[in-house]
Design an enzyme around this catalytic site. Structure first.
Site, PDB file in Angstrom:
ATOM      1  CG  ASP A   9      -7.377   3.256  -0.817  1.00 31.37           C
ATOM      2  OD1 ASP A   9      -7.847   2.120  -0.782  1.00 31.37           O
ATOM      3  OD2 ASP A   9      -7.475   4.037   0.150  1.00 31.37           O
ATOM      4  CE  LYS A  44      -4.409   1.077   0.181  1.00 30.28           C
ATOM      5  NZ  LYS A  44      -5.567   0.271  -0.255  1.00 30.28           N
TER       6      LYS A  44
HETATM    7  P1  NDP Z   1     -12.975   7.776  -2.785  1.00 27.66           P
HETATM    8  O1  NDP Z   1     -11.918   8.771  -2.535  1.00 27.66           O
HETATM    9  O2  NDP Z   1     -13.501   7.585  -4.167  1.00 27.66           O
HETATM   10  O3  NDP Z   1     -14.219   8.022  -1.831  1.00 27.66           O
HETATM   11  C1  NDP Z   1     -14.076   8.066  -0.450  1.00 27.66           C
HETATM   12  C2  NDP Z   1     -15.408   8.453   0.163  1.00 27.66           C
HETATM   13  O4  NDP Z   1     -15.321   8.317   1.567  1.00 27.66           O
HETATM   14  C3  NDP Z   1     -15.774   9.899  -0.108  1.00 27.66           C
HETATM   15  O5  NDP Z   1     -17.162  10.031  -0.107  1.00 27.66           O
HETATM   16  C4  NDP Z   1     -15.148  10.606   1.086  1.00 27.66           C
HETATM   17  O6  NDP Z   1     -15.719  11.858   1.417  1.00 27.66           O
HETATM   18  C5  NDP Z   1     -15.416   9.604   2.182  1.00 27.66           C
HETATM   19  N1  NDP Z   1     -14.376   9.728   3.215  1.00 27.66           N
HETATM   20  C6  NDP Z   1     -13.045   9.557   3.049  1.00 27.66           C
HETATM   21  N2  NDP Z   1     -12.398   9.784   4.198  1.00 27.66           N
HETATM   22  C7  NDP Z   1     -13.332  10.122   5.093  1.00 27.66           C
HETATM   23  C8  NDP Z   1     -13.305  10.453   6.458  1.00 27.66           C
HETATM   24  N3  NDP Z   1     -12.143  10.520   7.132  1.00 27.66           N
HETATM   25  N4  NDP Z   1     -14.488  10.716   7.101  1.00 27.66           N
HETATM   26  C9  NDP Z   1     -15.652  10.659   6.418  1.00 27.66           C
HETATM   27  N5  NDP Z   1     -15.756  10.347   5.122  1.00 27.66           N
HETATM   28  C10 NDP Z   1     -14.614  10.066   4.479  1.00 27.66           C
HETATM   29  O7  NDP Z   1     -12.364   6.389  -2.231  1.00 27.66           O
HETATM   30  P2  NDP Z   1     -12.847   4.899  -2.515  1.00 27.66           P
HETATM   31  O8  NDP Z   1     -14.307   4.846  -2.747  1.00 27.66           O
HETATM   32  O9  NDP Z   1     -11.931   4.321  -3.518  1.00 27.66           O
HETATM   33  O10 NDP Z   1     -12.474   4.196  -1.121  1.00 27.66           O
HETATM   34  C11 NDP Z   1     -13.415   4.070  -0.059  1.00 27.66           C
HETATM   35  C12 NDP Z   1     -12.979   2.950   0.872  1.00 27.66           C
HETATM   36  O11 NDP Z   1     -12.923   1.720   0.139  1.00 27.66           O
HETATM   37  C13 NDP Z   1     -11.582   3.109   1.489  1.00 27.66           C
HETATM   38  O12 NDP Z   1     -11.588   2.520   2.774  1.00 27.66           O
HETATM   39  C14 NDP Z   1     -10.697   2.284   0.574  1.00 27.66           C
HETATM   40  O13 NDP Z   1      -9.524   1.865   1.237  1.00 27.66           O
HETATM   41  C15 NDP Z   1     -11.639   1.125   0.280  1.00 27.66           C
HETATM   42  N6  NDP Z   1     -11.348   0.347  -0.910  1.00 27.66           N
HETATM   43  C16 NDP Z   1     -11.227   0.921  -2.128  1.00 27.66           C
HETATM   44  C17 NDP Z   1     -10.990   0.143  -3.246  1.00 27.66           C
HETATM   45  C18 NDP Z   1     -10.937   0.719  -4.606  1.00 27.66           C
HETATM   46  O14 NDP Z   1     -10.816  -0.063  -5.559  1.00 27.66           O
HETATM   47  N7  NDP Z   1     -11.050   2.030  -4.805  1.00 27.66           N
HETATM   48  C19 NDP Z   1     -10.813  -1.317  -3.128  1.00 27.66           C
HETATM   49  C20 NDP Z   1     -11.049  -1.837  -1.802  1.00 27.66           C
HETATM   50  C21 NDP Z   1     -11.277  -1.017  -0.747  1.00 27.66           C
HETATM   51  P3  NDP Z   1     -14.956  13.213   0.981  1.00 27.66           P
HETATM   52  O15 NDP Z   1     -15.038  13.239  -0.506  1.00 27.66           O
HETATM   53  O16 NDP Z   1     -15.672  14.297   1.672  1.00 27.66           O
HETATM   54  O17 NDP Z   1     -13.529  13.048   1.473  1.00 27.66           O
HETATM   55  O1  2IT Z   2      -7.868  -1.602  -0.818  1.00 30.15           O
HETATM   56  C1  2IT Z   2      -7.808  -2.076  -1.962  1.00 30.15           C
HETATM   57  O2  2IT Z   2      -7.930  -3.286  -2.168  1.00 30.15           O
HETATM   58  C2  2IT Z   2      -7.597  -1.155  -3.084  1.00 30.15           C
HETATM   59  N1  2IT Z   2      -7.545   0.049  -2.873  1.00 30.15           N
HETATM   60  C3  2IT Z   2      -7.421  -1.689  -4.473  1.00 30.15           C
HETATM   61  C4  2IT Z   2      -5.995  -2.108  -4.706  1.00 30.15           C
HETATM   62  C5  2IT Z   2      -5.656  -2.499  -6.118  1.00 30.15           C
HETATM   63  O3  2IT Z   2      -4.469  -2.783  -6.313  1.00 30.15           O
HETATM   64  O4  2IT Z   2      -6.512  -2.535  -6.997  1.00 30.15           O
END
Ligand code: NDP
Ligand code: 2IT
Length: 451
Positions: A164, A124
């Site tokens: 992420d 990561k």
């Molecule tokens: P994005 O940046 O696209 O979206 C994040 C969302 O969560 C936004 O709505 C954001 O609000 C909100 N958010 C982030 N931090 C905070 C906080 N501290 N308090 C409240 N709201 C918060 O990220 P993703 O959708 O990609 O990721 C979301 C989660 O999913 C994370 O935990 C990530 O690690 C996990 N994840 C992502 C993957 C991926 O493929 N993208 C794969 C597996 C897991 P705001 O815009 O106001 O910051």
């Molecule tokens: O938390 C996760 O699994 C991710 N943000 C996706 C990682 C990836 O390599 O696609």
């Protein structure tokens, strides 16, 4: 936790006392592993080794804003475990990023990637850079500076980053362009790329879709389905948006979404038109979820309360909860609210969104609960499929990738359930995912001489 695991846990805390998120992630895994160590005492040294990162890179990221002022951020890449394949995991750009958060995410990624069945190690990275309010040109300069250092530590067969929080298609494009220039080669060094330069169809949708496929399998074990079910979703970014879309595909009714400012509750349901509006708001206009309540009738918007106030997002009558924002967004009290309101299943879209107290509440009350390392693995699994397509210099159709994603999620569900049952904890997806993810990595580390 038994005494052997406690000794390892204590040493983790003694080494890095200021890393609470990492401690939390380690504790949850160690809690599950005692039955495996009883059966395989030879794997105890593997556990001791796995809690130490293979390599951590930390670097300075200087960049100039549009007015010519210099800013200095901190960049990270944690290469946690490369026993079963190249390091693989996302990059997070968020002001909260520090070594503890990077290590917790990299540690989770090791088990998650193992569960996908694909040959990927765990890593990561990211930075404490805050993309909010930055212009495109500022984000571009930041990404270029970040890659100026990172490029020498990654590679298509070494370490393959992706997105992420705060890192989506735009950032991956800027990072990829800079890598290509510095390395002077075109290779699949990042995933989540745009379609026109090697990205896989379905990768943007994959985490959210995969989450809902997994939750569908969980519901089926109780003879339930998404059809007509109300669903609470948190977040409104990549994972939340596509979880919402797949819930709609399966006949469910999403009623909440959030961002860091607050959350909306739409009792009439977030339908396809409203979701398209949210996608435009978040992906193109980069606006706030509060605007949803100004735009649609009958919707309430509530600001997030600072800790330790309860976040009322979880205080609605829903059948399924899909936390898709960030770590520790459901605490024990919020979990109790969900239980009181009759929730049947909780599946983590985010990484570690439920605190240990929340998980305990769900398990004690017989609520179906899926840890993120199982239920959000569809994103990285589809990244693995993007790597395969890049190596083959081919691109598969949307249907082909979606079908592979769906079968991977069904398989992870089956593996986690069967492993939990085999170790005497039927229905406990936390134990099942931790043990199954661990066993493959432990065998590989042992075979390779524990280096
Ligand atoms: P994005 O940046 O696209 O979206 C994040 C969302 O969560 C936004 O709505 C954001 O609000 C909100 N958010 C982030 N931090 C905070 C906080 N501290 N308090 C409240 N709201 C918060 O990220 P993703 O959708 O990609 O990721 C979301 C989660 O999913 C994370 O935990 C990530 O690690 C996990 N994840 C992502 C993957 C991926 O493929 N993208 C794969 C597996 C897991 P705001 O815009 O106001 O910051
Ligand atoms: O938390 C996760 O699994 C991710 N943000 C996706 C990682 C990836 O390599 O696609």
């Amino acid at each position: 936790m038994d005494s052997q695991m406690k000794t390892i846990y204590d040493s983790v805390i003694a080494r890095d006392p200021n890393q609470p998120e990492f401690h939390q992630a380690v504790e949850e895994v160690l809690d599950s592993l005692s039955p495996v160590i009883q059966e395989h005492p030879e794997f105890l040294p593997v556990v001791e080794s796995m809690v130490e990162a293979e390599r951590i890179i930390q670097f300075r990221v200087p960049w100039f804003d549009d007015s010519g002022q210099l800013h200095v951020n901190r960049g990270f890449r944690v290469q946690m475990n490369g026993a079963i394949g190249p390091y693989k995991g996302g990059l997070r750009f968020h002001p909260s990023v520090n070594q503890s958060i990077m290590k917790f995410l990299a540690f989770e990624q090791v088990f998650k990637n193992s569960l996908t069945g694909l040959p990927m190690g765990g890593g990561k990275g990211g930075s404490d850079f805050n993309p909010k309010g930055k212009t495109d040109a500022e984000v571009l300069r930041f990404c270029q500076s970040f890659m100026m250092e990172l490029w020498r530590h990654i590679g298509a067969d070494l370490d393959v980053p992706a997105g992420d929080i705060g890192v989506g298609g735009r950032e991956v494009g800027y990072l990829f362009g800079m890598y290509k220039k510095l390395a002077n080669e075109f290779t699949g060094v990042l995933t989540g790329k745009g379609r026109s330069y090697g990205g896989s169809l379905i990768r943007p949708e994959a985490t959210g879709y995969g989450l809902v496929y997994f939750a569908r399998e969980m519901l089926a074990t109780k003879g339930k389905s998404f059809e007509g079910s109300t669903v609470a979703i948190s977040g409104s970014g990549n994972v939340a948006q596509f979880a919402c879309e797949k819930v709609l595909d399966l006949g469910g009714v999403p009623v909440t979404m959030s961002d860091s400012g607050g959350w909306i509750y739409d009792p009439a349901g977030i339908d396809r038109d409203k979701l398209a509006w949210i996608m435009d708001l978040k992906n193109n206009r980069r606006g706030r979820i509060s605007e949803y309540a100004d735009n649609f009738d009958g919707v309430t918007y509530s600001k997030s309360e600072p800790e330790p106030s309860l976040n009322g997002l979880w205080d609605h009558d829903v059948d399924v909860a899909l936390p898709c924002a960030t770590q520790n967004e459901i605490n024990g009290k919020e979990a109790q609210m969900l239980v009181k309101n009759g929730v049947i299943a909780v599946a983590e879209g985010a990484n570690m969104p439920c605190t240990p107290e929340a998980v305990e509440v769900f398990l004690e009350n017989g609520i179906l609960f899926a840890p993120g390392k199982a239920s959000n693995a569809g994103g990285v699994a589809t990244s693995g499929l993007e790597m395969s397509q890049n190596s083959l210099r081919l691109s598969w159709t949307r249907d082909e990738v979606d079908q592979r994603l769906e079968s991977i999620m069904v398989e992870i569900h089956k593996t986690a359930s069967e492993t939990a049952e085999r170790y005497g904890m039927p229905g406990n997806y936390v134990a099942g995912a931790n043990i199954a993810g661990f066993l493959k990595v432990a065998e590989a580390m042992t075979a390779q001489g524990m280096i």
